[in-house]
Scaffold this active site. Sequence first.
Site, mmCIF file in Angstrom:
data_model
loop_
_atom_site.group_PDB
_atom_site.id
_atom_site.type_symbol
_atom_site.label_atom_id
_atom_site.label_comp_id
_atom_site.label_asym_id
_atom_site.label_seq_id
_atom_site.Cartn_x
_atom_site.Cartn_y
_atom_site.Cartn_z
ATOM 1 N N TYR A 90 0.840 -1.208 0.000
ATOM 2 C CA TYR A 90 0.000 0.000 0.000
ATOM 3 C C TYR A 90 0.866 1.245 0.000
ATOM 4 O O TYR A 90 2.029 1.225 0.425
ATOM 5 C CB TYR A 90 -0.997 0.001 1.159
ATOM 6 N N CYS A 91 0.280 2.310 -0.523
ATOM 7 C CA CYS A 91 0.951 3.616 -0.488
ATOM 8 C C CYS A 91 -0.131 4.635 -0.124
ATOM 9 O O CYS A 91 -1.126 4.278 0.503
ATOM 10 C CB CYS A 91 1.593 3.916 -1.841
#
Length: 552
Positions: free
Chosen positions: A511-512
């Site tokens: 995830y970012c």
Amino acid sequence: MKHIIIGGVAGGATAAARIRRADEFAEIIMLEKGKYISYANCGLPYYIGGTITEREDLFLQTPASLGKRFNMEVRVENEVISIDAETKSVKVKRKDGSVYAENYDKLLLSPGATPVKPPLEGIELEGIFTLRNVDDTDTIKEYLNSHKVESAVVVGAGFIGLEMAENLHRAGAKVSIVEMGNQLMPAVDFSVAAHLHLHLLQKGVQLFLEQSVERFEKQGNNIEVCFKSGKSVLTDMVILSIGVRPETKLAKDAGLIIGETGGIWVDEFLETSVKDIYAVGDAIEFPHPLTGKPWLNYLANPANRQGRIVADNMVFGNTVKYEGAIGTAIAKVFDMTVATTGLSAKRLKQLEILYTSSTTHSASHAGYYPNALPLTLKLTFDPATGKLYGGQCVGYDGVDKRIDQIALLIKNGGTIYDLLKIEHTYAPPFSSAKDPIAIAGYVATNIVSGVMPAVTWRHIRETDLNTTILLDVRTRGEHASGAIPNSVNIPVDELRSRMNELPKDKEIITYCAVGLRGYLALIILTANGFKNVKNLSGGYKTYALASMCLNK
Ligand code: FAD
């Protein structure tokens, strides 16, 4: 040919005008129980709040102007009290109580819907209102003008409830919203509504979610709104906005078939179960084009469209079919806009239709041009074919045009691949060369093709960290300022040199901030032999906001 129309607002007035255009010599009588016809119901909250300053602006036509322009008889304060389908006549009650009969060749029912007002203790207290028509508006406005309204409670957080919350706030009241569900705006999914939660809290609106009203009590000059939970809130006035019911009494009494969802049953020509009696608008149910199941859709655009179609069918015989509405709706909620079309994830789940979703965050226009504002787009679609089921959008600017484009595709049986083909206008003040719609389309096609397996924020909350690694590929600074608990931080730019720190036999969820760097990380890991990598749809932004609102 003699046409009688019951109801003189959205569906009724549209149909009446169209009948005249289609047949210059028909006899048309419009019967409206209220004092007004052809007014802007949708503008009523904005008049109450003062954005629309002139009351006259709410009226598109007067009985006299409509009657003259279209050569029809418009009888206000004439309530139809019964229909006799055998003799093809209606009984009408005048304001003075006298009753007369009027026969017809074709009859149209557009009687609308009635606000739900449950029999709660104290519901008839002064200061508690529902909003449906001009009379309600005048009563609320008069109350605001004649009382010192410092606080207001809106019960029900749908479109009208939220519009009223904004307008009462604008009128100077401290507003609280009470909602039985766990989110505002039930028409959209929780993660989309979460943007509104935050925005309203920032505006000073108090939210009482998962609270249902048990009773109202008079406390001096105030009303105490008491919840089943034992909590309560004191207020100067209450707007009840907990939904509407189709107005079907006339139809029921006349023996017309009422459908399974409680609306008047009509066929594809908008004719009821009785020949020569037609019905449109909020009072009818009609199959949803995506599910085939009947549903009630209380919106102005379908009512107007149906009014035009039904007029042609009444004049020329049943020639034009109505295709049904997918529920395309929008609301301004303070500085934000929220819009939806088609089926939300929540609805698809209820209907047990297999779907997947994607969430993307973009800017309303090119980031380098001033005042670009965040815009979140959620799509729902068939995981195998990519057939579009729905779209939801929340943001500050350009929400309407994105949802309108998606609605057009859905109504034409479009897929996520069609999103990529949309040729949109572009110059920096308006959009980006890659519009948010295209970005949503690219992400969705990556999900369907299997290039980017994706998970939702809810999935993350249920993830077992013994078997899964949560990999935050944002910078160290971003990670330090807030991250998913127990996630491992390897910034995407270091991933190629540090992937030996990750086990190959476990599931990895990247995830970012919004999903793009997470996607790049997934590509890098997959190319290097990691077999079970997924990316968090909508990134930390969606996860953090939705989780925060869920935990509140
Ligand atoms: P109506 O427009 O309600 O007209 C029905 C009329 O029939 C009424 O005037 C009623 O008095 C009359 N009538 C009923 N029974 C009888 C009888 N027995 N005899 C004679 N007359 C009778 N939709 C949107 O798409 N966007 C919006 O932003 C939006 N905002 C809204 C805001 C408010 C406050 C409200 C109340 C509605 C809003 N809507 C909005 C919904 C939209 O106004 C309705 O979907 C639409 O008006 C339905 O049209 P209709 O002709 O079925 O009913």
